[in-house]
Every structure is written in structure tokens, then in C-alpha cells.
Design a protein around this motif. Structure first.
Motif: not given
Length: 486
Positions: A374, A231-233, A261-262, A235-236, A287, A226, A257-258
């Protein structure tokens, strides 16, 4: 630590703001940095140092409080001891900013401006050296590049929030953005000009989209997942950029998407208050929370508690919640429990008097800087849904956040835009959003409780809603145009 310190000192010399000094330092330092970045180990040490500098820049008092202080979530606690005991005054390092009257010559935010471009220059050097690494696989190089690109985009985005008027200030976003640096300063003196805001956002989005397509399965750096970009954060961050731009379709799709799919879930109502008060751990829905600096003996040298902390009635920090914020919560709202009410001796009409103040429990002990969690994605998705004519969908997302907090649920889409803005203020307080939210909604700033500025209320639009570029920088670079009114 030795390499990180060396790397940082190098970049202080090597940065965009001090390129004239670089002429005196080269070639000695250039040879050293060439040697350091020829191998994967050196690049990873550089990337570690880059995260350290980014964390310090956003966690530092100036940026950490900026959006909440300017927007009205924050007021000041009284001086705890000495001859000025009980007096309330703005801190000297933010006095002009707080009054919406920062000075270009002695700007309160010069360290933030310089630090941001130092970070960008470091990221650019990593991006330039990494493709040629002979001891790294393609996947490893792609991961390093993805993290460096994201940090570059993030630093530019924060600069644009502070130094450029919001995206819709002009119909085509043709007003001044920032200098967007995509190459390191390695030789000679460079005089880059500012991009337009439209160009700035296009470059930010391009960097983030490229990064998202480059991430491997995990970072090569040690530490908690964290605390590093992935990739996830990323996208955030992209969802937040789209929100700020007003690109509603992309904002909705990216936040959605986050959320889906996160693999991260909202912190439960039962755990919400308790998780904010844990030492050394973020809330479960985080995130990205940058790790606090820890020395070789495991001692935390600095954290968000040095901005918002409370220890005793004679040991506490300068920033507390305004009643403007606290009074927004319903009595049964769990988030109201995240305020620590204490009585502090305050000068009232020249007499020391006990007065109640509310410290936030979000950032006590060894709290790190919360970059993305989130809850924000639900709020972005809600606003984007409303702006794309899906009011019922928007209301459902707001009610997810409100239900978790035990707040009353919305039953009508009337005034939903105002309710979304209100929910963002309550849920994301002290996380660096309010002022930017007000400005992008073309709202006036109204600061009532505890405001001791000559400018407590500011009307949109205002040339003072952006800060001046420090005079040192505009003097060094004749192509660097100053913001109007400074």
C-alpha cells in the motif's frame, strides 16, 4: 507438484523462444496438453504452475536486484572464505549488466527473457482453453481468465521495463517496445515483430482492465489471498503502469481506488520494523507477495534471503546496501532500523580488515518477493497529484509516509518532485523501483559508495539503459529487431 513439473517442461519446449523445437515434439505433447486442459482440475494445476514460474522469474537474483543495483542502492559484500577471502567483485552472472555493457550473445538476462515468454505462453494457453471448460461455472472461468490475463500483462510490463526505453523517450512513444504475445505458440514457426512502446502499454492496460472486470469473489487456488492476483492488486499493477506511462489522471484515480477500497491499511509505526522481520509472513499492508516454494515436507527451497540474507560473519549473501542509500535516512527514521550493520573481513590494500556493511532486514529468513504494497499507492497518488497541479495534496500523502516512519514532515511544496523521488527511494528500496524511477524522471545514474564498475555514472538518455535481446532470439526471429548499440 507432478503436474506442475510436467507443465513446466512442456512449456520449455512449447515457448516462444523454442518454437522450432516444437515441430519435433508435436503431436505427442500436444495431445497430452489437450487432455490436461480439458477439465477445470487440469487448468487449475496449470495456473498453479504458472504462479510458480512467475515467482521464480521475479525472485531470481537477476531481476530481484536489477533496479536497485543499477540505480545505486546496492553494493557487494566481500567473499567470505577461500583463497579470495575479503575480495569484492560483481557476481559473474551480472557482471556485464552491472557495467551497463551486457552482451547480446551471452546476455546475463537471457534466462529472464526466455522465462518471461514461457510464462506468457502458459498464460495464453490457459486463456485459450478455459472458455470451453464444461465442468466450471461462468464465474469460475472468469476468475481463471482474470488471473491469467493479469499475469500475462505483468510479464509483458516487466519485459518492457528492461528491454524498452521509458515511455517519454520519444514524444509519441513510437520507439520500440516488445513483442506482445496474445496467442500461444501451438504450431509452425512464428516471427512476431516488436510493438511500439505506445502499443505495448495500450495492450497491457487493455489486459488489466479486462481482468479487473472479470474477477470473481476469490481465486479457485489454495493458498494465502495475498499470494494470488485479485481485483485490488491488479488495480495496484495498473496504477504502476499508468505511473510509468505518465498518465497522471488515471494513475491518481487508480491508486486512490486501491487506498480507499482495498480494505488494506498502512502498517502502523509501532509494527513497521517488527513486521518486516517476521518469518513466513509479509507486512500487513501487502497487496501481493508471491509465496516462496515449499516442498512436501514444508521446507522452503528458495526465498529472497538467498539474495540479501545474512546468517553469520562467514555465511551471507552478495548484496548489501550502499552508503548512498543508508545515508539518506534521518537518524530518527524508523526505516534506518531495517539495516543490519555487521563487520566483515575485507581486503584493504592487501590486508584483511574489518569493514562495516549493511544488510537489509526486509528479506531475511523465508522472505517472499514483494510485488505490491500500500505504501507504493500513496507514493503514486502523491506524484500524480503533483503532476496534476495539486501540490498540497501531494505533500499530504508524502507526509503520511514520513510520519509513519518518524521522519520530519515537509512544510513546503518547494522541490516536491525531488522529495517524492527521494521518498520512493527510501520507502521502496530493494523492491525493484529505483533505476526505473530515475530513468522515467530523465535522471542520471550516480553510483558512489562501493561502485566497482567501469561505468559508475551514466547520463540520461543512454542506449545502455535497456538490455540487449539475446542473440539466440534475434537469430531465430528475423523480425525481432535488436536494441540500438547492441
Amino acid at each position: 507438484m507432478k503436474y506442475s513439473k510436467y507443465f513446466f517442461i512442456f512449456f520449455l519446449v512449447f515457448s516462444l523462444q523454442s518454437c522450432s523445437d516444437f515441430l519435433d515434439q508435436e503431436p505427442g505433447t500436444q495431445t497430452s496438453i489437450d487432455e490436461l486442459l480439458q477439465h477445470k482440475k487440469g487448468v487449475l494445476q496449470a495456473l498453479t504452475g504458472l504462479y510458480s514460474e512467475l515467482e521464480a522469474n521475479v525472485r531470481g537474483e537477476r531481476f530481484a536486484v536489477y533496479a536497485d543495483l543499477q540505480g545505486g542502492n546496492i553494493k557487494f559484500s566481500p567473499t567470505s572464505s577461500g583463497s579470495n577471502r575479503g575480495q569484492i567483485s560483481p557476481p559473474s552472472n551480472l557482471e556485464e549488466v552491472y557495467a551497463f555493457d551486457d552482451l547480446a550473445l551471452t546476455s546475463n538476462f537471457k534466462t529472464f527473457y526466455d522465462g518471461s515468454y514461457d510464462i506468457i505462453n502458459q498464460a495464453n494457453l490457459i486463456l485459450e482453453y478455459t472458455p470451453a471448460l464444461k465442468d466450471a461455472t461462468d464465474a469460475e472461468k472468469n476468475q481463471i481468465i482474470a488471473e491469467a490475463l493479469t499475469i500475462r500483462a505483468y510479464a509483458h510490463f516487466l519485459l518492457s521495463l528492461v528491454y524498452s526505453q521509458e515511455y517519454k523517450f520519444t514524444a509519441d512513444a513510437s520507439h520500440l517496445g516488445i513483442v506482445y504475445a496474445t496467442a500461444s505458440v501451438k504450431e509452425g514457426i512464428q516471427y512476431p515483430a516488436r510493438k511500439t512502446v505506445a502499443e505495448t502499454y495500450s495492450l497491457i492496460i487493455n489486459d488489466l482492465e479486462t481482468a479487473i472486470g472479470s474477477y470473481a469473489s476469490k481465486s479457485l487456488l489454495p493458498g494465502q489471498v495475498y499470494s494470488l492476483f485479485n481485483r485490488n492488486n491488479t488495480k495496484a499493477l495498473l496504477a504502476r503502469v499508468y505511473l510509468q506511462k505518465g498518465d497522471w489522471n488515471n494513475a491518481y484515480a487508480t491508486a486512490n481506488d486501491v487506498i480507499i477500497n482495498s480494505g488494506v491499511s498502512l502498517t502502523s509505526a509501532a509494527d513497521y520494523v517488527g513486521q518486516w522481520t517476521r518469518t513466513n509472513l509479509p507486512v500487513s499492508e501487502i497487496l501481493l507477495e508471491f509465496s516462496v516454494p515449499i516442498d512436501s515436507e514444508g521446507i522452503v527451497s528458495s526465498s529472497m534471503s538467498q539474495v540479501y540474507g545474512y546468517t553469520t560473519s562467514t555465511s551471507y549473501q552478495k548484496y548489501v546496501a550502499s552508503d548512498d542509500l543508508v545515508n539518506l535516512y534521518e537518524n530518527n527514521d524508523l526505516r534506518k532500523q531495517l539495516f543490519l550493520g555487521v563487520s566483515l573481513q575485507t581486503l584493504v590494500n592487501g590486508v584483511l580488515t574489518p569493514v562495516n556493511y549493511n544488510f537489509t532486514k526486509k528479506f531475511q529468513d523465508n522472505a517472499g518477493y514483494v510485488a505490491f504494497r500500500l505504501s507504493e499507492m500513496y507514493l503514486i497518488r502523491a506524484e500524480a497529484a503533483l503532476k496534476t497541479n495539486r501540490a498540497e495534496v501531494a505533500m499530504a500523502d508524502i507526509n503520511i509516509i514520513r510520519a509513519r516512519s518518524n521522519a520530519s514532515l515537509l512544510t513546503s511544496t518547494t522541490n516536491l518532485e525531488e522529495n517524492i523521488l527521494l521518498e520512493r527511494r527510501k520507502e521502496l528500496c530493494f523492491e525493484g523501483h529505483l533505476f526505473f524511477d530515475l530513468v522515467r524522471h530523465h535522471k542520471n545514474v550516480t553510483r558512489n559508495d562501493g561502485c566497482i564498475s567501469s561505468n559508475c555514472n551514466m547520463t540520461y538518455p543512454s542506449l545502455k539503459f535497456v538490455l540487449p535481446i539475446p542473440t539466440f532470439n534475434t537469430s531465430l526471429n528475423p523480425n525481432l529487431k535488436q536494441n540500438d548499440s547492441y
